[in-house]
Design a protein around this motif. Structure first.
Motif, short mmCIF file in Angstrom:
data_model
loop_
_atom_site.label_atom_id
_atom_site.label_comp_id
_atom_site.label_asym_id
_atom_site.label_seq_id
_atom_site.Cartn_x
_atom_site.Cartn_y
_atom_site.Cartn_z
N SER A 50 73.28 80.98 18.12
CA SER A 50 72.92 79.63 18.56
C SER A 50 73.83 78.65 17.87
CB SER A 50 71.45 79.33 18.25
OG SER A 50 71.24 79.21 16.86
N LYS A 51 73.85 77.43 18.37
CA LYS A 51 74.66 76.39 17.76
C LYS A 51 74.14 76.02 16.37
CE LYS A 51 76.05 74.33 22.18
NZ LYS A 51 76.05 73.10 23.01
N PHE A 52 72.88 76.30 16.13
CA PHE A 52 72.28 75.96 14.86
C PHE A 52 72.71 76.93 13.74
CE2 PHE A 52 68.68 75.59 11.84
CZ PHE A 52 68.67 74.21 11.69
N LYS B 209 73.40 71.31 5.70
CA LYS B 209 73.46 72.74 5.98
C LYS B 209 72.70 73.50 4.90
CE LYS B 209 77.87 73.37 6.09
NZ LYS B 209 79.20 74.04 6.28
N LYS C 5 70.83 70.35 9.89
CA LYS C 5 71.69 70.47 11.06
C LYS C 5 72.17 71.89 11.32
CE LYS C 5 71.37 66.05 11.53
NZ LYS C 5 70.50 65.48 12.58
N GLY C 6 71.99 72.78 10.37
CA GLY C 6 72.43 74.15 10.58
C GLY C 6 72.12 75.02 9.38
N LYS D 269 64.95 73.53 11.14
CA LYS D 269 64.96 72.60 12.27
C LYS D 269 63.86 71.56 12.14
CE LYS D 269 66.88 75.90 15.61
NZ LYS D 269 66.61 76.67 16.86
#
Length: 452
Positions: free
Chosen positions: A439-441, A396, A427-428, A422
């Motif tokens: 967004s999921k990110f 992260k 992963k985020g 990305k």
């Protein structure tokens, strides 16, 4: 006989070690008799006419002039070209400064090798003999044969003599290493003094403008960390580059602090090897090593450096003082200490992690100095991780500025950070609630109370 101050221009009847007008030491220089005579005669001829160049109307440039385009050529290094704004501008004067041994001469030697096939270059080094210069060229020659005929070497230290060289045989590029070794006959002081540096810098600038050739000048750093002068050269030249690097660190960071032909936010990264400088294109790996940093007190932050996103590893160590007395220690390597003091106060107040009885040490891995406030969130995450002894997920990225109330504000260029994260494989990204996207990110957090 008269004397004048090379710093403020005041005139005096006798020499003194200190200018009584501006307070500058070792700045008084003798006015040559010929110059004094012509000056006195010109003041008497009040009716005489003085030649001048006719001013040009601003409207004339609207039709055939593009202020964003300059005549440039590549240095052979993409990293150097990026910091310069796209390459070396013809007719510009560039100052490359740095501590002794950081690699200024090595970088310029490789630039000469890159340009030797297409440009005629005069390399003036007052600090080395010609044989020493040739020895360095032979050692750093890691690209095979290059055009020896197009590279001229000289160890001349008189700037007037250098100007005579140019009159007889004009090169396409002039490199001076270093300006502290040159002197002018018009200034009666030793080479490297403030007066000499000012005059020599002005003459080299005139060479660049009058002959329309780029001049690259090396400037040494004095004990105060400034370009020797001090700061005199920075006002004269077009571009000022700083080459930074720790004594035992193989990586060198090139940044611009003044650039009349481009941005001052770009950085370039090089690796110093036995055969010279090597460009580091994907330099996020330089500052982050997730395989050996899986411990508490470590967080990954992002910073925007010009057009590039750099991911850095922020480490924090929090030590309980126990019965030890004395002032608290706040040690900051890579960020400003006042910023660390502020973040420690915010964490103590808003994150329920009291630091009033603890020493805090923060380090940005890789020796990079960051002024971007968006690194605040990563610093807070690393400190909280060290306080609670909890490991932060190094997949992260933390990106955001922390305010005095503990809120998190998204930094500039969030979308660029998300795209680069990305691409690199994170992963985020942890952001503040002020970010409008979803967004999921993206992981949003309201304040710094629950980063770990």
């Amino acid at each position: 006989m008269k004397y004048y101050c090379t710093n403020c221009g005041a005139e005096f009847l006798k020499w003194s070690g200190k200018c009584s007008n501006c307070g500058q030491w070792d700045s008084l220089a003798e006015i040559p008799a010929a110059e004094l005579k012509s000056k006195n005669s010109s003041t008497k001829k009040s009716s005489g006419k003085v030649g001048f160049e006719k001013p040009v109307a601003l409207s004339q440039f609207k039709k055939d002039y593009d202020p964003t385009k300059f005549d440039r050529f590549s240095s052979g290094f993409k990293e150097l070209d990026r910091v310069l704004g796209g390459g070396i501008v013809i007719g510009s004067i560039v100052l490359i400064a740095g501590e002794p041994g950081v690699g200024k001469s090595t970088l310029l030697t490789q630039v000469i090798q890159n340009l030797s096939a297409s440009k005629r270059i005069l390399y003036v080094s007052g600090e080395e003999s010609v044989s020493q210069i040739y020895s360095r060229f032979s050692r750093i020659n890691n690209k095979g044969e290059y055009s020896n005929e197009s590279v001229l070497l000289s160890n001349e230290t008189n700037v007037e003599a250098i100007m005579e060289m140019l009159d007889g045989d004009l090169p396409e590029v002039l490199i001076v290493d270093s300006i502290q070794s040159l002197y002018s006959d018009t200034v009666k002081s030793i080479a490297g003094s403030i007066g000499q540096v000012r005059v020599v810098g002005s003459l080299l600038t005139r060479i660049a403008k009058d002959f329309n050739i780029p001049v690259l000048v090396v400037g040494q750093i004095n004990k105060d960390g400034n370009v020797a002068g001090p700061k005199v050269l920075e006002h004269v030249v077009d571009t000022v580059l700083y080459l930074e690097g720790a004594e035992f660190n193989v990586f060198r960071i090139l940044r611009s602090i003044k650039n009349r032909f481009g941005s001052t936010n770009e950085i370039g990264v090089f690796e110093m090897t036995s055969s010279g400088m090597i460009e580091v294109a994907d330099f996020s790996k330089v500052f982050v090593d997730k395989e050996i940093s899986n411990n508490s007190g470590v967080a990954i932050g992002a910073t925007l450096q010009g057009s590039r996103i750099v991911f850095v590893e922020v480490q924090a160590l929090v030590v309980d003082r126990g019965m030890e007395s004395g002032p608290l220690r706040r040690v900051a390597n890579g960020i400003r200490k006042p910023r660390l003091d502020m973040l420690c106060a915010v964490i103590s107040k808003k994150a329920k992690a009291f630091l009033g009885d603890k020493d805090v040490f923060v380090n940005v891995v890789g020796g990079m100095n960051i002024d971007d406030p968006a690194i605040d969130l990563a610093v807070c995450a690393a400190i909280e991780s060290a306080v609670w002894d909890k490991v932060v997920d190094l997949n992260k990225v933390f990106y955001g500025e922390v305010g005095l109330t503990g809120e998190i504000r998204s930094g500039i260029g969030v979308d660029a950070v998300l795209n680069e994260a990305k691409k690199v494989g994170y992963k985020g990204v942890v952001l503040g609630n002020s970010y409008k996207g979803a967004s999921k990110f993206v992981q949003k957090t309201k304040d710094i109370s629950s980063l770990v």
